[in-house]
Scaffold this motif. Structure first.
Motif, mmCIF file in Angstrom:
data_model
loop_
_atom_site.group_PDB
_atom_site.id
_atom_site.type_symbol
_atom_site.label_atom_id
_atom_site.label_comp_id
_atom_site.label_asym_id
_atom_site.label_seq_id
_atom_site.Cartn_x
_atom_site.Cartn_y
_atom_site.Cartn_z
ATOM 1 N N LEU A 126 0.827 -1.210 0.000
ATOM 2 C CA LEU A 126 0.000 0.000 0.000
ATOM 3 C C LEU A 126 0.859 1.256 0.000
ATOM 4 N N ASP A 127 1.951 1.240 0.743
ATOM 5 C CA ASP A 127 2.869 2.384 0.750
ATOM 6 C C ASP A 127 3.437 2.635 -0.645
ATOM 7 N N ARG A 128 3.847 1.555 -1.322
ATOM 8 C CA ARG A 128 4.372 1.699 -2.689
ATOM 9 C C ARG A 128 3.297 2.239 -3.625
ATOM 10 N N LEU A 129 2.077 1.707 -3.510
ATOM 11 C CA LEU A 129 0.985 2.174 -4.371
ATOM 12 C C LEU A 129 0.634 3.630 -4.087
ATOM 13 N N ASN A 130 0.636 4.028 -2.825
ATOM 14 C CA ASN A 130 0.368 5.426 -2.487
ATOM 15 C C ASN A 130 1.438 6.345 -3.040
ATOM 16 N N SER A 131 2.675 5.881 -3.051
ATOM 17 C CA SER A 131 3.769 6.659 -3.626
ATOM 18 C C SER A 131 3.583 6.815 -5.136
ATOM 19 N N VAL A 132 3.228 5.730 -5.793
ATOM 20 C CA VAL A 132 2.966 5.789 -7.239
ATOM 21 C C VAL A 132 1.797 6.721 -7.517
ATOM 22 N N ARG A 133 0.756 6.632 -6.708
ATOM 23 C CA ARG A 133 -0.425 7.481 -6.884
ATOM 24 C C ARG A 133 -0.056 8.959 -6.727
ATOM 25 N N ALA A 134 0.728 9.264 -5.709
ATOM 26 C CA ALA A 134 1.146 10.647 -5.480
ATOM 27 C C ALA A 134 1.948 11.169 -6.670
ATOM 28 N N GLY A 135 2.834 10.331 -7.201
ATOM 29 C CA GLY A 135 3.615 10.726 -8.380
ATOM 30 C C GLY A 135 2.735 10.989 -9.589
ATOM 31 N N LEU A 136 1.752 10.140 -9.793
ATOM 32 C CA LEU A 136 0.826 10.328 -10.915
ATOM 33 C C LEU A 136 -0.012 11.589 -10.745
ATOM 34 N N LEU A 137 -0.466 11.860 -9.530
ATOM 35 C CA LEU A 137 -1.234 13.080 -9.275
ATOM 36 C C LEU A 137 -0.397 14.323 -9.555
ATOM 37 N N THR A 138 0.870 14.292 -9.172
ATOM 38 C CA THR A 138 1.774 15.413 -9.430
ATOM 39 C C THR A 138 1.946 15.631 -10.931
ATOM 40 N N LYS A 139 2.190 14.551 -11.656
ATOM 41 C CA LYS A 139 2.353 14.643 -13.115
ATOM 42 C C LYS A 139 1.082 15.158 -13.779
ATOM 43 N N LEU A 140 -0.059 14.652 -13.356
ATOM 44 C CA LEU A 140 -1.333 15.075 -13.928
ATOM 45 C C LEU A 140 -1.582 16.557 -13.666
ATOM 46 N N ALA A 141 -1.346 16.998 -12.442
ATOM 47 C CA ALA A 141 -1.571 18.400 -12.104
ATOM 48 C C ALA A 141 -0.676 19.305 -12.950
ATOM 49 N N ALA A 142 0.586 18.911 -13.142
ATOM 50 C CA ALA A 142 1.505 19.709 -13.960
ATOM 51 C C ALA A 142 1.051 19.737 -15.406
ATOM 52 N N ALA A 143 0.588 18.614 -15.914
ATOM 53 C CA ALA A 143 0.144 18.544 -17.315
ATOM 54 C C ALA A 143 -1.113 19.387 -17.522
ATOM 55 N N VAL A 144 -2.052 19.315 -16.612
ATOM 56 C CA VAL A 144 -3.293 20.085 -16.725
ATOM 57 C C VAL A 144 -2.997 21.582 -16.611
ATOM 58 N N ALA A 145 -2.042 21.937 -15.748
ATOM 59 C CA ALA A 145 -1.691 23.349 -15.565
ATOM 60 C C ALA A 145 -1.121 23.956 -16.852
ATOM 61 N N ARG A 146 -0.516 23.130 -17.693
ATOM 62 C CA ARG A 146 0.026 23.629 -18.970
ATOM 63 C C ARG A 146 -1.066 23.839 -20.002
ATOM 64 N N GLN A 147 -2.299 23.544 -19.671
ATOM 65 C CA GLN A 147 -3.450 23.663 -20.577
ATOM 66 C C GLN A 147 -3.158 22.983 -21.919
ATOM 67 N N PRO A 148 -3.120 21.660 -21.898
ATOM 68 C CA PRO A 148 -2.761 20.921 -23.116
ATOM 69 C C PRO A 148 -3.752 21.154 -24.250
ATOM 70 N N GLU A 149 -3.212 21.122 -25.450
ATOM 71 C CA GLU A 149 -4.010 21.276 -26.660
ATOM 72 C C GLU A 149 -4.112 19.925 -27.349
ATOM 73 N N PRO A 150 -5.075 19.786 -28.265
ATOM 74 C CA PRO A 150 -5.151 18.530 -29.025
ATOM 75 C C PRO A 150 -3.860 18.292 -29.799
ATOM 76 N N CYS A 151 -3.421 17.076 -29.852
ATOM 77 C CA CYS A 151 -2.210 16.722 -30.587
ATOM 78 C C CYS A 151 -2.507 16.692 -32.084
ATOM 79 N N ARG A 152 -1.522 17.085 -32.848
ATOM 80 C CA ARG A 152 -1.644 17.044 -34.301
ATOM 81 C C ARG A 152 -0.637 16.020 -34.826
ATOM 82 N N VAL A 153 -1.116 15.183 -35.714
ATOM 83 C CA VAL A 153 -0.289 14.153 -36.313
ATOM 84 C C VAL A 153 -0.272 14.392 -37.812
ATOM 85 N N VAL A 154 0.867 14.194 -38.420
ATOM 86 C CA VAL A 154 0.979 14.371 -39.863
ATOM 87 C C VAL A 154 0.575 13.073 -40.540
#
Length: 138
Positions: free
Chosen positions: A97-125
């Protein structure tokens, strides 16, 4: 009772019962015609094994509980060795559970940073036309 009846009553398979026997957790008596014979005490042992496995203990972890019942105790966890298995298993679960909580905290941090950058739709050629295409979001 024979092996098929024990399996039906316990809600398991004859194959599992034979395996328990091969692992020394269950001992079958043999009738004169060679059939395995079991009694209510064997039924209790099998139920104990199945119940413990259902809460996450390995088959090997069930040994102290089976030994405790065989020693004549009312419950498989009446002996110190059984309590030690519970404690060890809880420590393993807590570490997981400690390991999973650590992984969860890391994912929440990454998600918050990504959302804060206001992502746009990706464009593919498009490989065929060379034109950019928006990836459809689902």
């Amino acid at each position: 009772m024979r092996i098929g009846e024990l399996a039906r009553r316990a809600g398991t398979t004859t194959r599992a019962l034979r395996f328990y026997e091969s692992q020394g957790l269950l001992t079958a008596r043999r009738s004169t015609n060679g059939y395995r014979e079991y009694d209510d005490a064997d039924f209790r042992l099998v139920n104990e094994i199945l119940t413990l496995q259902a809460v996450g203990l390995s088959l090997d972890d069930t040994r102290p509980f089976v030994d405790c019942l065989r020693a004549g105790h009312e419950a498989g966890d009446s002996c110190a060795d059984s309590i030690e298995v519970y404690q060890r298993k809880l420590a393993e679960v807590d570490a997981c559970l400690d390991r999973l909580n650590s992984v969860r905290a890391g994912l929440l941090t990454k998600l918050a940073a990504a959302v804060a950058r206001q992502p746009e739709p990706c464009r593919v050629v498009d490989r065929n036309t060379g034109e950019p295409n928006a990836i459809e979001e689902s």
